[in-house]
Design a protein around this motif. Structure first.
Motif, PDB file in Angstrom:
ATOM      1  N   UNK A  69       0.844  -1.208   0.000  1.00  5.65           N
ATOM      2  CA  UNK A  69       0.000   0.000   0.000  1.00  5.65           C
ATOM      3  C   UNK A  69       0.872   1.248   0.000  1.00  5.65           C
ATOM      4  N   UNK A  70       1.884   1.224   0.814  1.00  2.00           N
ATOM      5  CA  UNK A  70       2.789   2.374   0.884  1.00  2.00           C
ATOM      6  C   UNK A  70       3.468   2.604  -0.467  1.00  2.00           C
ATOM      7  N   UNK A  71       3.870   1.513  -1.091  1.00  2.00           N
ATOM      8  CA  UNK A  71       4.576   1.627  -2.360  1.00  2.00           C
ATOM      9  C   UNK A  71       3.647   2.170  -3.446  1.00  2.00           C
ATOM     10  N   UNK A  72       2.386   1.711  -3.432  1.00  2.00           N
ATOM     11  CA  UNK A  72       1.462   2.119  -4.499  1.00  2.00           C
ATOM     12  C   UNK A  72       0.870   3.500  -4.263  1.00  2.00           C
ATOM     13  N   UNK A  73       0.509   3.778  -3.010  1.00  2.00           N
ATOM     14  CA  UNK A  73      -0.248   5.015  -2.749  1.00  2.00           C
ATOM     15  C   UNK A  73       0.461   5.969  -1.805  1.00  2.00           C
ATOM     16  N   UNK A  74       1.627   5.619  -1.328  1.00  2.00           N
ATOM     17  CA  UNK A  74       2.306   6.494  -0.370  1.00  2.00           C
ATOM     18  C   UNK A  74       1.507   6.581   0.914  1.00  2.00           C
ATOM     19  N   UNK A  75       1.483   7.757   1.521  1.00  2.00           N
ATOM     20  CA  UNK A  75       0.776   7.925   2.791  1.00  2.00           C
ATOM     21  C   UNK A  75       1.435   9.053   3.542  1.00  2.00           C
ATOM     22  N   UNK A  76       0.694   9.677   4.457  1.00  2.00           N
ATOM     23  CA  UNK A  76       1.233  10.884   5.099  1.00  2.00           C
ATOM     24  C   UNK A  76       1.539  10.725   6.566  1.00  2.00           C
ATOM     25  N   UNK A  77       1.338   9.518   7.065  1.00  2.00           N
ATOM     26  CA  UNK A  77       1.553   9.318   8.500  1.00  2.00           C
ATOM     27  C   UNK A  77       3.061   9.179   8.767  1.00  2.00           C
ATOM     28  N   UNK A  78       3.630  10.190   9.395  1.00  2.00           N
ATOM     29  CA  UNK A  78       5.086  10.166   9.603  1.00  2.00           C
ATOM     30  C   UNK A  78       5.486   9.216  10.739  1.00  2.00           C
ATOM     31  N   UNK A  79       4.499   8.836  11.553  1.00  2.00           N
ATOM     32  CA  UNK A  79       4.827   7.891  12.630  1.00  2.00           C
ATOM     33  C   UNK A  79       4.745   6.433  12.181  1.00  2.00           C
ATOM     34  N   UNK A  80       4.144   6.210  10.997  1.00  2.00           N
ATOM     35  CA  UNK A  80       3.829   4.827  10.610  1.00  2.00           C
ATOM     36  C   UNK A  80       5.065   3.947  10.379  1.00  2.00           C
ATOM     37  N   UNK A  81       6.055   4.402   9.612  1.00  2.00           N
ATOM     38  CA  UNK A  81       7.194   3.494   9.389  1.00  2.00           C
ATOM     39  C   UNK A  81       7.856   3.063  10.693  1.00  2.00           C
ATOM     40  N   UNK A  82       7.997   3.979  11.633  1.00  2.00           N
ATOM     41  CA  UNK A  82       8.601   3.639  12.925  1.00  2.00           C
ATOM     42  C   UNK A  82       7.746   2.636  13.694  1.00  2.00           C
ATOM     43  N   UNK A  83       6.430   2.826  13.628  1.00  2.00           N
ATOM     44  CA  UNK A  83       5.532   1.908  14.337  1.00  2.00           C
ATOM     45  C   UNK A  83       5.621   0.502  13.741  1.00  2.00           C
ATOM     46  N   UNK A  84       5.670   0.440  12.416  1.00  2.00           N
ATOM     47  CA  UNK A  84       5.779  -0.880  11.765  1.00  2.00           C
ATOM     48  C   UNK A  84       7.076  -1.552  12.188  1.00  2.00           C
ATOM     49  N   UNK A  85       8.135  -0.783  12.181  1.00  2.00           N
ATOM     50  CA  UNK A  85       9.436  -1.336  12.552  1.00  2.00           C
ATOM     51  C   UNK A  85       9.419  -1.852  13.996  1.00  2.00           C
ATOM     52  N   UNK A  86       8.814  -1.087  14.900  1.00  2.00           N
ATOM     53  CA  UNK A  86       8.748  -1.532  16.304  1.00  2.00           C
ATOM     54  C   UNK A  86       7.862  -2.765  16.456  1.00  2.00           C
ATOM     55  N   UNK A  87       6.751  -2.778  15.681  1.00  2.00           N
ATOM     56  CA  UNK A  87       5.818  -3.915  15.816  1.00  2.00           C
ATOM     57  C   UNK A  87       6.441  -5.213  15.313  1.00  2.00           C
ATOM     58  N   UNK A  88       7.144  -5.174  14.179  1.00  2.00           N
ATOM     59  CA  UNK A  88       7.726  -6.433  13.687  1.00  2.00           C
ATOM     60  C   UNK A  88       8.891  -6.866  14.572  1.00  2.00           C
ATOM     61  N   UNK A  89       9.531  -5.910  15.206  1.00  2.00           N
ATOM     62  CA  UNK A  89      10.592  -6.254  16.157  1.00  2.00           C
ATOM     63  C   UNK A  89       9.984  -6.895  17.414  1.00  2.00           C
ATOM     64  N   UNK A  90       8.993  -6.205  18.010  1.00  2.00           N
ATOM     65  CA  UNK A  90       8.436  -6.675  19.282  1.00  2.00           C
ATOM     66  C   UNK A  90       7.694  -8.003  19.131  1.00  2.00           C
ATOM     67  N   UNK A  91       6.916  -8.139  18.061  1.00  2.00           N
ATOM     68  CA  UNK A  91       6.027  -9.295  17.963  1.00  2.00           C
ATOM     69  C   UNK A  91       6.607 -10.453  17.153  1.00  2.00           C
ATOM     70  N   UNK A  92       7.500 -10.127  16.214  1.00  2.00           N
ATOM     71  CA  UNK A  92       8.042 -11.175  15.341  1.00  2.00           C
ATOM     72  C   UNK A  92       9.535 -11.388  15.528  1.00  2.00           C
ATOM     73  N   UNK A  93      10.187 -10.518  16.270  1.00  2.00           N
ATOM     74  CA  UNK A  93      11.630 -10.674  16.487  1.00  2.00           C
ATOM     75  C   UNK A  93      12.454 -10.349  15.247  1.00  2.00           C
ATOM     76  N   UNK A  94      11.895  -9.563  14.345  1.00  2.00           N
ATOM     77  CA  UNK A  94      12.630  -9.223  13.120  1.00  2.00           C
ATOM     78  C   UNK A  94      13.103  -7.780  13.202  1.00  2.00           C
ATOM     79  N   UNK A  95      14.409  -7.600  13.114  1.00  2.00           N
ATOM     80  CA  UNK A  95      14.983  -6.247  13.152  1.00  2.00           C
ATOM     81  C   UNK A  95      15.069  -5.727  11.724  1.00  2.00           C
TER      82      UNK A  95
END
Ligand code: 5CA
Ligand code: ZN
Length: 409
Positions: free
Chosen positions: A382-408
């Motif tokens: 979705x980000x690749x196709x339509x972009x998006x304006x939420x400046x907090x989103x990439x950081x949140x995604x990064x924290x979520x995949x780290x916390x819940x999936x153990x992927x850095x």
């Protein structure tokens, strides 16, 4: 013994979910409702030929259990053993003409490095069989005093007939149990046993093999199942949430362990869920030390593969399914990691709060990691196709995949 360092687990906004997980004993999903402390025992390695992708897949499954619970703000008491004395370890040391203690130490050290690289959260107690011997001996003596153990030529056996719940973990018929017992460390054909299935609790000292003081049992070394029971009861007590391992441990190991503990304490069951990970194969056969068809985490790391890609390769398969390790599996994981990394390095994107909830829902539903990956893939697309304006989103995604999936990422 010492475990390995913990990677940091970022806190996420919103609420975690209670875990529902498949329990081999009941054959269905159980929703676990631990108090403020959730307790899990996971069977550790026998330290030789560590760490292959089958090991890594199994520990990945139980790392997710820990992460789901941490997300609910619970403490997790996670215990893992190292079977640092047992027949297969001694046989391997003899085959390779190396000292068995050195072999165990080297392989355990390698396992720690691999676990650290893969961001597997460490157990709170990491306990070797040898260091557990002083706790094992009184349990065997107690089983004997209860009439649940008997001696045969100096060795001490557990009588499976002493546990009215015997068989309730794996639900196998007598013939299947006999075959698996022979395959997995038992000795169903030894004459003089009360039941062919009875497993050894204490093996009297053999010439040329290590042995320890066993009090009234005489010198010897512990059987495999009582090792895990002694460690689990010492650090977790009865009625803990999860007993975990690969599906090859359901019988005899977890069945026998449950029986030992139930007879010892008079309580039932030892664990609220018996959770088993599927088997990873290579070239059509279960990856196993005996077959030697192994792909090692450390070899991939030496080849320059990012541990986060190894982790994504594991997560792409549901923990309960049997699956095959191939170059293609790794290639897809490397590509996915690349897509995710470039997505979270952008300054903004579509809102990600719903994504965090989707990952939580997927994992709480019997650790559905493939569904969690698919949800992240959709956000990335979705980000690749339509972009998006939420400046907090990439950081949140990064924290979520780290916390819940153990992927850095
Ligand atoms: N020390 C005992 C447990 S107390 C033991 O089974 N050690 S092991 O080194 O053989 O295996 C360690 C863990 O990896 C076990 O949970 C086992 O079920 C799991 N495992 C072994 N081979 C595979 C495989 N091919 N796929 C998935 N998990 C595997
Ligand atoms: Zn075990």
């Amino acid at each position: 013994m010492h475990a390995w360092p913990a990677s940091e687990v970022p806190a996420l906004p919103g609420e975690g979910r209670d875990l529902s997980i498949h329990d081999t004993a009941t054959g269905g999903l159980v929703t676990l409702d631990p108090g403020p402390v959730a307790r899990i025992y996971v069977c550790g390695i026998t330290p030789y030929d560590a760490t292959h992708m089958g090991h890594a897949a199994t520990y990945n499954a139980f790392d997710l259990v820990q992460r789901v619970w941490l997300d609910t703000k619970r403490q997790v008491h996670y215990v893992q053993n190292v079977t640092d004395v047992d027949d297969p370890l001694l046989e391997r040391a003899q085959r390779d003409d190396v000292d068995w203690v050195e072999l165990a130490e080297q392989e355990t050290a390698l396992f720690r490095e691999d676990m650290t690289a893969l961001r597997m959260l460490p157990p709170r107690h990491y306990i070797g069989a040898v260091e557990a011997i002083p706790g094992i001996v009184p349990l065997v003596e107690r089983l004997r005093d209860l009439g649940a153990a008997y001696e045969l030529e100096g060795d001490v056996y557990f009588s499976v007939g002493s546990d009215p719940h015997f068989g309730e973990v794996s639900h196998l018929d007598a013939e299947a149990m006999r075959l698996l017992s022979a395959e997995r460390g038992g000795d169903p054909d030894r004459p003089g046993k009360k039941s062919p299935l009875d497993p050894m609790l204490w093996m009297a000292a053999r010439d040329g093999e290590p042995s320890w003081d066993g009090g009234s049992l005489g010198r010897g070394r512990p059987g495999w199942h009582i090792e895990c029971v002694a460690i689990a009861l010492d650090h977790l007590g009865m009625g803990f949430e999860v007993q975990g391992g690969g599906s090859d441990l359901a019988f005899p190991h977890h069945e026998m362990g449950a029986s030992h503990a139930q007879v010892l304490t008079g309580e039932f069951p030892m664990a609220k869920a018996y959770v088993h990970a599927g088997m990873v194969a290579l070239d059509g056969e279960k990856m196993s030390k005996s077959r030697g068809n192994l792909v090692f985490v450390s070899q991939l790391r030496r080849d320059g593969v990012d541990p986060a890609a190894i982790r994504l390769a594991l997560l792409a398969h549901h923990y309960r399914s049997d699956w095959e390790w191939t170059d293609q599996v790794l290639r897809e994981a490397v590509e996915r990691l690349g897509r995710w990394r470039s997505a979270v390095s952008r300054p903004d994107g579509p809102p990600a709060d719903a994504l965090v909830e989707e990952i939580r829902d997927a994992l709480a539903d019997d650790l559905n990691a493939p569904a969690a990956l698919a949800a992240v893939d959709r956000w990335v697309a979705l980000q690749q196709e339509h972009g998006g304006e939420d400046t907090g989103a990439p950081g949140l995604v990064s924290r979520a995949v780290d916390a819940l999936l153990g992927v850095a990422v």
